[in-house]
Design a protein around this motif. Structure first.
Motif, PDB file in Angstrom:
ATOM      1  N   MET A  51      -0.924 -35.686 -21.961  1.00 33.23           N
ATOM      2  CA  MET A  51      -2.318 -36.022 -22.278  1.00 33.23           C
ATOM      3  C   MET A  51      -2.514 -37.538 -22.163  1.00 33.23           C
ATOM      4  O   MET A  51      -1.652 -38.300 -22.574  1.00 33.23           O
ATOM      5  CB  MET A  51      -2.626 -35.562 -23.698  1.00 33.23           C
ATOM      6  N   VAL A  91      -3.066 -26.964 -14.359  1.00 31.22           N
ATOM      7  CA  VAL A  91      -4.397 -26.786 -14.957  1.00 31.22           C
ATOM      8  C   VAL A  91      -4.786 -28.100 -15.628  1.00 31.22           C
ATOM      9  O   VAL A  91      -3.929 -28.817 -16.139  1.00 31.22           O
ATOM     10  CB  VAL A  91      -4.444 -25.613 -15.972  1.00 31.22           C
ATOM     11  N   VAL A  92      -6.088 -28.397 -15.627  1.00 31.49           N
ATOM     12  CA  VAL A  92      -6.591 -29.700 -16.056  1.00 31.49           C
ATOM     13  C   VAL A  92      -7.691 -29.512 -17.088  1.00 31.49           C
ATOM     14  O   VAL A  92      -8.664 -28.796 -16.829  1.00 31.49           O
ATOM     15  CB  VAL A  92      -7.208 -30.461 -14.854  1.00 31.49           C
ATOM     16  N   SER A  93      -7.568 -30.150 -18.235  1.00 28.15           N
ATOM     17  CA  SER A  93      -8.665 -30.170 -19.214  1.00 28.15           C
ATOM     18  C   SER A  93      -9.189 -31.595 -19.326  1.00 28.15           C
ATOM     19  O   SER A  93      -8.399 -32.528 -19.408  1.00 28.15           O
ATOM     20  CB  SER A  93      -8.173 -29.751 -20.601  1.00 28.15           C
ATOM     21  N   ILE A  94     -10.530 -31.725 -19.348  1.00 26.37           N
ATOM     22  CA  ILE A  94     -11.084 -33.053 -19.630  1.00 26.37           C
ATOM     23  C   ILE A  94     -12.152 -32.947 -20.704  1.00 26.37           C
ATOM     24  O   ILE A  94     -12.936 -32.005 -20.757  1.00 26.37           O
ATOM     25  CB  ILE A  94     -11.663 -33.749 -18.376  1.00 26.37           C
ATOM     26  N   ALA A  95     -12.137 -33.937 -21.602  1.00 23.75           N
ATOM     27  CA  ALA A  95     -13.204 -34.100 -22.591  1.00 23.75           C
ATOM     28  C   ALA A  95     -13.964 -35.353 -22.215  1.00 23.75           C
ATOM     29  O   ALA A  95     -13.371 -36.429 -22.107  1.00 23.75           O
ATOM     30  CB  ALA A  95     -12.616 -34.232 -23.993  1.00 23.75           C
ATOM     31  N   GLY A 125      -6.853 -24.052 -12.586  1.00 25.04           N
ATOM     32  CA  GLY A 125      -7.682 -23.769 -13.754  1.00 25.04           C
ATOM     33  C   GLY A 125      -8.011 -25.037 -14.497  1.00 25.04           C
ATOM     34  O   GLY A 125      -7.490 -26.109 -14.187  1.00 25.04           O
ATOM     35  N   GLY A 126      -8.903 -24.904 -15.472  1.00 28.48           N
ATOM     36  CA  GLY A 126      -9.260 -26.087 -16.225  1.00 28.48           C
ATOM     37  C   GLY A 126     -10.252 -25.789 -17.315  1.00 28.48           C
ATOM     38  O   GLY A 126     -10.698 -24.648 -17.490  1.00 28.48           O
ATOM     39  N   ASP A 127     -10.566 -26.824 -18.052  1.00 30.00           N
ATOM     40  CA  ASP A 127     -11.558 -26.720 -19.111  1.00 30.00           C
ATOM     41  C   ASP A 127     -12.285 -28.057 -19.135  1.00 30.00           C
ATOM     42  O   ASP A 127     -11.661 -29.113 -19.017  1.00 30.00           O
ATOM     43  CB  ASP A 127     -10.847 -26.448 -20.448  1.00 30.00           C
ATOM     44  N   THR A 128     -13.603 -28.001 -19.213  1.00 29.51           N
ATOM     45  CA  THR A 128     -14.407 -29.219 -19.267  1.00 29.51           C
ATOM     46  C   THR A 128     -15.220 -29.168 -20.540  1.00 29.51           C
ATOM     47  O   THR A 128     -16.066 -28.283 -20.689  1.00 29.51           O
ATOM     48  CB  THR A 128     -15.346 -29.322 -18.048  1.00 29.51           C
ATOM     49  N   VAL A 129     -14.943 -30.061 -21.477  1.00 23.54           N
ATOM     50  CA  VAL A 129     -15.604 -30.010 -22.775  1.00 23.54           C
ATOM     51  C   VAL A 129     -16.225 -31.360 -23.090  1.00 23.54           C
ATOM     52  O   VAL A 129     -16.002 -32.353 -22.404  1.00 23.54           O
ATOM     53  CB  VAL A 129     -14.618 -29.587 -23.899  1.00 23.54           C
ATOM     54  N   VAL A 136     -10.731 -37.916 -22.503  1.00 19.26           N
ATOM     55  CA  VAL A 136      -9.376 -37.390 -22.671  1.00 19.26           C
ATOM     56  C   VAL A 136      -9.100 -36.475 -21.495  1.00 19.26           C
ATOM     57  O   VAL A 136      -9.954 -35.666 -21.121  1.00 19.26           O
ATOM     58  CB  VAL A 136      -9.224 -36.584 -23.983  1.00 19.26           C
ATOM     59  N   ILE A 137      -7.922 -36.622 -20.895  1.00 18.71           N
ATOM     60  CA  ILE A 137      -7.541 -35.719 -19.802  1.00 18.71           C
ATOM     61  C   ILE A 137      -6.150 -35.187 -20.077  1.00 18.71           C
ATOM     62  O   ILE A 137      -5.245 -35.939 -20.448  1.00 18.71           O
ATOM     63  CB  ILE A 137      -7.649 -36.411 -18.416  1.00 18.71           C
ATOM     64  N   ASN A 138      -6.013 -33.878 -19.981  1.00 17.75           N
ATOM     65  CA  ASN A 138      -4.716 -33.229 -20.174  1.00 17.75           C
ATOM     66  C   ASN A 138      -4.390 -32.408 -18.931  1.00 17.75           C
ATOM     67  O   ASN A 138      -5.235 -31.666 -18.437  1.00 17.75           O
ATOM     68  CB  ASN A 138      -4.745 -32.308 -21.400  1.00 17.75           C
ATOM     69  N   ALA A 140      -1.435 -29.642 -17.518  1.00 16.68           N
ATOM     70  CA  ALA A 140      -0.223 -28.850 -17.723  1.00 16.68           C
ATOM     71  C   ALA A 140       0.219 -28.397 -16.341  1.00 16.68           C
ATOM     72  O   ALA A 140      -0.611 -27.984 -15.517  1.00 16.68           O
ATOM     73  CB  ALA A 140      -0.491 -27.649 -18.626  1.00 16.68           C
TER      74      ALA A 140
END
Lengths: 335, 335
Positions: A51, A91-95, A125-129, A136-138, A140
């Motif tokens: 992260m 997979v990528v998540s960003i806030a 895959g990913g999540d955008t919040v 913040v970027i994570n 995996a």
């Protein structure tokens, strides 16, 4: 007691108990650069996550959004490389703040896409919040390594030679130039800042090293040489002696340090973020492995030897004196 | 243009191009609850990620730290369940203030460990970093499903019956009680708040549904029924008609809504976070699938039918009138 008192490693040791409920599928859980999972074919699977937080790991006045995306995947690819593996799927998540410009998020993904293409990683895959504060970027990331061939931090034994790929201290020099107004050549500036913002993980070197007999421990130099030597020594219950005069540092980086009154040694030991591979090698295998690295065009340097644990972690300075290696770069909470 | 103008789905469609560089390993990339990856055995692998941010997805005056850990993994397990899969291995990243108490982070991990044990998930890696602001937790989770048996959002065709497991609106009722001072029975309060803070993903139901012939689409009800119907209809190029009078809502939840002047229908359609499974079923398979669900003790209700796309997304109200389903719950940036 708060986190700045217990520190990152104290916290990790508190948390990492009793986390495996189906042990059959897990070859190695928390504790190395990536977890190693049983997989039904002739490969083992690797799994890692990292992260990055605005204001802690990057500043948007120093990095473009595409650099942030690039580096967020690069540091994960480096963790896979440090097990001897090849990255496969991420997979990528960003806030992000709701006031962020769409163009900036697109730009962040441009950097992600660029490095994903360079290293043949599928982003699946990913999540955008929404974030009320920092970006913040994570990431995996999954990888694979031939069954039985993952290289851990823990295999070093006394007499093994310690090597690093590439150069050390380059990323710290880049960080220095981002933080200070210094007159220096545009070529040097570009090179060291690029090393800091867009590190190139050593995937080819990791895969080659994992395929060769005699490589006993492998780690990536993400937290600085001092911290990574400590990891290898702790994991293998060994000590080390490294030679300052052997450290591979670009001549221009040494000049820059001298010019600004900074310590090259501090950049190498505590700067971190070089994302080179640190490895140890059985002495009888030096010739064969060095020749294989040469043939592959991978730069490397022998920087020390593994010694018995009771001798501790030592550095031989240029003047011949030996000093205990002090840890500065490793603790993300007490710095 | 900023994110609140383009919205979450607009953003996703901008970003999700050109992300697959080695197509051979990817059966399905971004666009469903989890990615589906080729795996060398008789299983396919599933891969998903979800991020939760303090102040956006949870409040620490409403949740304990262990609830935050519990839910962060629960929502990912639900994504695996919504593909018909079984969760296997996860990695966890948290960003915390350096002033956070160690006990609170340990407590967060206690919640993670509790749900991991309940659902036999191995936690095999993580990252703990400093946050200058809110607590952020990201989980990435692997799962597996028998090869060829993953159930997508996209398979519904006109005539299929729409079902949900369990009850809807319970989580929204819990959120209401957290946000408002209401006198009601402690039993009800405990139940609905627990549904909001510690949802129980429907893994067993997902695995059973994936094993049965005739289940044409599957999704989890995370963003509210309106949003999830929209997803299924968009993915399958179909429309739907759902019957308000069929919606499974706990009688105590209906009473609570009446008592506080809230709309049960709004809780069901737009509240979200019930983490029940929504699925569609070929009409000739209703009897067989219903019997299998009965035998497994899984509660379910038929709530509507799939219709041709041009008929749109409709709800038949209790008084027999039909209305177009409006979307409120789905957009994380324009709300």
């Amino acid at each position: 007691m708060n986190l700045s008192q217990v520190g990152e490693f104290g916290l990790i040791s508190l948390l990492n108990k009793d986390l495996i409920h189906s042990p059959a599928g897990v070859i190695a859980g928390i504790g190395d650069d990536a977890a190693v999972l049983q997989s039904s074919g002739d490969c083992w699977q690797l799994f890692t996550t990292d992260m990055m937080v605005e204001g802690i790991h990057f500043r948007l006045d120093w990095s473009g959004y595409s650099d942030v995306g690039y580096k967020a995947l690069a540091v994960n690819i480096s963790d896979i490389a440090a097990m001897g593996g090849r990255p496969t799927h991420g997979v990528v998540s960003i806030a992000v703040s709701e006031h962020t410009r769409v163009e900036d998020v697109v730009e962040l993904y441009r950097g992600l896409r660029e490095i994903a293409r360079n290293y043949k990683v599928n982003l699946v895959g990913g999540d955008t919040v929404k974030s009320p504060g920092p970006l913040v970027i994570n990431v995996a990331l999954l990888g694979e390594v031939a069954a039985g061939k993952a290289v851990y931090r823990s295999g070093a034994t006394p007499g093994d030679v310690i090597y690093t790929t590439g150069n050390l201290g380059t990323s710290a020099a880049g960080l220095y130039l981002l933080a200070h107004q210094v007159s220096c050549s545009p070529q040097l500036k570009d090179r060291v800042i690029r090393a800091h913002l867009r590190p190139e993980p050593r995937v080819a070197a990791g895969i080659l090293l994992a395929s060769l007999e005699g490589v006993s421990a492998l780690d990536d130099n993400s937290d600085g040489l001092a911290a990574e030597l400590r990891e290898i020594c702790r994991a293998g219950s060994v000590g080390c002696l490294v030679w300052e005069k052997a450290f591979p540092v670009l001549p221009e980086v040494r000049q820059l340090a001298a010019q600004v009154g900074a310590s090259t040694l501090d950049w190498v030991m505590n700067g971190g973020e070089d994302y080179e591979l640190l490895f140890t090698l059985r002495p009888d295998r030096r010739k064969a492995v060095e020749e294989a690295l040469h043939r592959a065009g991978i730069p490397f340097t022998a920087i020390g030897v593994i010694v018995p644990e009771q001798e501790g972690l030592l550095i031989e300075r240029r003047n011949g004196t030996r000093e205990v290696i002090t840890m500065k770069g490793y603790n993300h909470f007490t710095e």
